[in-house]
Scaffold this active site. Sequence first.
Site, PDB file in Angstrom:
ATOM      1  N   GLU A  84      -9.346  -1.022   5.922  1.00  0.00           N
ATOM      2  CA  GLU A  84      -8.239  -1.252   6.853  1.00  0.00           C
ATOM      3  C   GLU A  84      -8.704  -1.060   8.297  1.00  0.00           C
ATOM      4  OE1 GLU A  84      -4.763   1.071   5.977  1.00  0.00           O
ATOM      5  OE2 GLU A  84      -3.537   0.000   7.445  1.00  0.00           O
ATOM      6  N   GLU A  99      -5.473   9.912  17.004  1.00  0.00           N
ATOM      7  CA  GLU A  99      -5.952  11.301  17.091  1.00  0.00           C
ATOM      8  C   GLU A  99      -6.848  11.624  15.889  1.00  0.00           C
ATOM      9  OE1 GLU A  99      -2.850  10.324  17.432  1.00  0.00           O
ATOM     10  OE2 GLU A  99      -2.232  10.941  19.440  1.00  0.00           O
ATOM     11  N   GLN A 130       0.856  -1.195   0.000  1.00  0.00           N
ATOM     12  CA  GLN A 130       0.000   0.000   0.000  1.00  0.00           C
ATOM     13  C   GLN A 130       0.887   1.237   0.000  1.00  0.00           C
ATOM     14  OE1 GLN A 130      -2.566  -0.143   3.385  1.00  0.00           O
ATOM     15  NE2 GLN A 130      -3.171   1.980   3.256  1.00  0.00           N
ATOM     16  N   GLY A 131       1.000   1.888  -1.148  1.00  0.00           N
ATOM     17  CA  GLY A 131       1.884   3.049  -1.269  1.00  0.00           C
ATOM     18  C   GLY A 131       1.118   4.347  -1.095  1.00  0.00           C
TER      19      GLY A 131
HETATM   20  C1  LIG Z   1       3.301  -0.491  11.487  1.00  0.00           C
HETATM   21  C2  LIG Z   1       2.991   0.523  10.453  1.00  0.00           C
HETATM   22  C3  LIG Z   1       2.723   0.117   9.155  1.00  0.00           C
HETATM   23  C4  LIG Z   1       2.465   1.066   8.173  1.00  0.00           C
HETATM   24  N1  LIG Z   1       2.261   0.629   6.901  1.00  0.00           N
HETATM   25  C5  LIG Z   1       2.002   1.528   5.931  1.00  0.00           C
HETATM   26  C6  LIG Z   1       1.819   1.087   4.589  1.00  0.00           C
HETATM   27  O1  LIG Z   1       1.891  -0.114   4.299  1.00  0.00           O
HETATM   28  N2  LIG Z   1       1.582   2.021   3.647  1.00  0.00           N
HETATM   29  C7  LIG Z   1       1.503   3.358   3.927  1.00  0.00           C
HETATM   30  O2  LIG Z   1       1.245   4.126   3.031  1.00  0.00           O
HETATM   31  N3  LIG Z   1       1.700   3.811   5.194  1.00  0.00           N
HETATM   32  C8  LIG Z   1       1.948   2.929   6.198  1.00  0.00           C
HETATM   33  N4  LIG Z   1       2.163   3.366   7.478  1.00  0.00           N
HETATM   34  C9  LIG Z   1       2.210   4.806   7.746  1.00  0.00           C
HETATM   35  C10 LIG Z   1       0.996   5.324   8.468  1.00  0.00           C
HETATM   36  O3  LIG Z   1      -0.118   5.349   7.644  1.00  0.00           O
HETATM   37  C11 LIG Z   1       1.342   6.725   8.996  1.00  0.00           C
HETATM   38  O4  LIG Z   1       2.392   6.576   9.940  1.00  0.00           O
HETATM   39  C12 LIG Z   1       0.160   7.413   9.637  1.00  0.00           C
HETATM   40  O5  LIG Z   1      -0.792   7.740   8.689  1.00  0.00           O
HETATM   41  C13 LIG Z   1       0.598   8.691  10.384  1.00  0.00           C
HETATM   42  O6  LIG Z   1       1.305   9.521   9.517  1.00  0.00           O
HETATM   43  P1  LIG Z   1       2.745  10.102   9.898  1.00  0.00           P
HETATM   44  O7  LIG Z   1       3.588   8.960  10.351  1.00  0.00           O
HETATM   45  O8  LIG Z   1       3.219  10.920   8.764  1.00  0.00           O
HETATM   46  O9  LIG Z   1       2.493  10.999  11.183  1.00  0.00           O
HETATM   47  P2  LIG Z   1       1.925  12.484  11.195  1.00  0.00           P
HETATM   48  O10 LIG Z   1       0.774  12.575  10.273  1.00  0.00           O
HETATM   49  O11 LIG Z   1       3.057  13.428  11.009  1.00  0.00           O
HETATM   50  O12 LIG Z   1       1.385  12.563  12.674  1.00  0.00           O
HETATM   51  C14 LIG Z   1       2.272  12.728  13.798  1.00  0.00           C
HETATM   52  C15 LIG Z   1       1.405  12.873  15.050  1.00  0.00           C
HETATM   53  O13 LIG Z   1       0.580  14.032  14.934  1.00  0.00           O
HETATM   54  C16 LIG Z   1      -0.798  13.692  15.091  1.00  0.00           C
HETATM   55  N5  LIG Z   1      -1.625  14.493  14.190  1.00  0.00           N
HETATM   56  C17 LIG Z   1      -1.420  14.700  12.853  1.00  0.00           C
HETATM   57  N6  LIG Z   1      -2.406  15.448  12.356  1.00  0.00           N
HETATM   58  C18 LIG Z   1      -3.274  15.713  13.369  1.00  0.00           C
HETATM   59  C19 LIG Z   1      -4.510  16.422  13.482  1.00  0.00           C
HETATM   60  N7  LIG Z   1      -5.069  17.028  12.418  1.00  0.00           N
HETATM   61  N8  LIG Z   1      -5.124  16.451  14.682  1.00  0.00           N
HETATM   62  C20 LIG Z   1      -4.586  15.832  15.770  1.00  0.00           C
HETATM   63  N9  LIG Z   1      -3.408  15.150  15.729  1.00  0.00           N
HETATM   64  C21 LIG Z   1      -2.766  15.085  14.552  1.00  0.00           C
HETATM   65  C22 LIG Z   1      -0.885  12.221  14.714  1.00  0.00           C
HETATM   66  O14 LIG Z   1      -1.995  11.593  15.300  1.00  0.00           O
HETATM   67  C23 LIG Z   1       0.442  11.687  15.233  1.00  0.00           C
HETATM   68  O15 LIG Z   1       0.326  11.404  16.613  1.00  0.00           O
HETATM   69  C24 LIG Z   1       2.433   2.440   8.490  1.00  0.00           C
HETATM   70  C25 LIG Z   1       2.676   2.865   9.811  1.00  0.00           C
HETATM   71  C26 LIG Z   1       2.971   1.923  10.774  1.00  0.00           C
HETATM   72  C27 LIG Z   1       3.252   2.407  12.172  1.00  0.00           C
END
Ligand SMILES: Cc1cc2nc3c(=O)[nH]c(=O)nc-3n(C[C@H](O)[C@H](O)[C@H](O)COP(=O)(O)OP(=O)(O)OC[C@H]3O[C@@H](n4cnc5c(N)ncnc54)[C@H](O)[C@@H]3O)c2cc1C
Length: 387
Positions: free
Chosen positions: A254, A371, A136-137
Amino acid sequence: MTAVAEGGVAGLANAAVDQVRAAFQQWLADNADKLAPFRHLSTEVDEVFAALSRLQRLLYSAGWIRLGWPAEVGGLGGPLALRAVVSEELAAAGYPPPFSFGTQEVLGPAVARFAPPELAAEALPRLLRGDETWCQGFSEPGAGSDLGSLRLRAVDEGDAWRVNGEKIWTSWAQFADRCVLLTRTGPPESAHKGITALFLDMDSPGIEVRPLRSMNGDDEFCSLYFDDVLVPKSRTLGEVNGGWAVAMFVLGCERGAAAWQRQAWMRWRLGTLVTDAPSVSDVTAGEAFALVHCLRLLSRRTVRSLSAGEQVGVQPSFDKLMMSTAEKFLFDTALHSAPETLLLSEDGPARDWRSDYLYSRASSIYGGAAEIQRNIIAERVLGLPRD
Ligand SMILES: Cc1cc2nc3c(=O)[nH]c(=O)nc-3n(C[C@H](O)[C@H](O)[C@H](O)COP(=O)(O)OP(=O)(O)OC[C@H]3O[C@@H](n4cnc5c(N)ncnc54)[C@H](O)[C@@H]3O)c2cc1C
């Protein structure tokens, strides 16, 4: 068992859920010898991957994994609830989910719904058979929760899209044959209105996959780098600039149907906790059971709605929140019940508990952080202001 003997598994597609459950339980019991090696897997990811693909092929050739999928994509028909029964009974019997089980529920329905029919008919059976895996990209550096700001560019080149940019956190991309990829096809400011979903062959020239180690020691995540990768237009999922609908559908699956598999696994894991850590207090184990059971009830509602072809709306956000709450509590309970074993021992079960404990921390991040689920519930269910 009678139904299997009379019509094969195909004869069960229109049977009542309880009948399918009983027939599958019987099959698991009849095939216990053949299935025994899957109870104790290696700690090497490559070997686990190979073993779980074998398990998937076994379940496919017996017909079980084809239940609940339409005939057009290689299934045997019947409601989606049959898929939920198979994954639940497999976990209840103590077998791990085949590698592609999660992907099947997260990406499979989107390809079935949004891919051109001939592409869905070709691709889905390969996933169900365990011949290939998908990834999933979606996420990018700077575009995780705020997926609408993604930047990986796809430029229209006539018969193909030319793709350049970067993805991150793509789970198990190093093993994947295909990728459901979100790309920017509109201008940068088009946000969620300028995204197109593509179904990409991972062996296309110009893709570099770099695994990243996660804290449980697995190289689960990957960074993907795209340098002039050509994707045929026939691999477009849904409408051009309509990729947001694909993304939201995938995330609904998901947070929803995939949570059902997770609760089945957590129920089984709670049972093994009582055996592996006999000192666990009844009260805490009871609390963990209550949380996992709440998840089960919530998720059952979602699976039933999906099975009936209904819109699930924000329902999966509740499931996802409950899933991470239950999962963290369960593995906190394991850590507090047997801290020395879980932290220091090198025996197989201790390593598994340690790895599962560390992975449980991710449950409130992947698939949309906790969140974000709270924001969705606050705004769309409680009607609270966006600010
Ligand atoms: C085990 C694992 C598997 C994954 N596999 C995939 C995969 O296969 N494909 C893929 O595409 N992605 C994958 N991901 C990525 C995942 O989708 C992202 O980590 C997730 O969407 C959060 O994005 P970010 O890491 O950029 O954090 P950010 O979006 O930067 O968030 C950082 C923090 O800020 C908080 N935050 C952000 N915006 C808000 C808001 N508007 N209000 C309140 N709080 C907020 C978040 O809740 C979080 O605590 C995976 C992640 C994990 C941990």
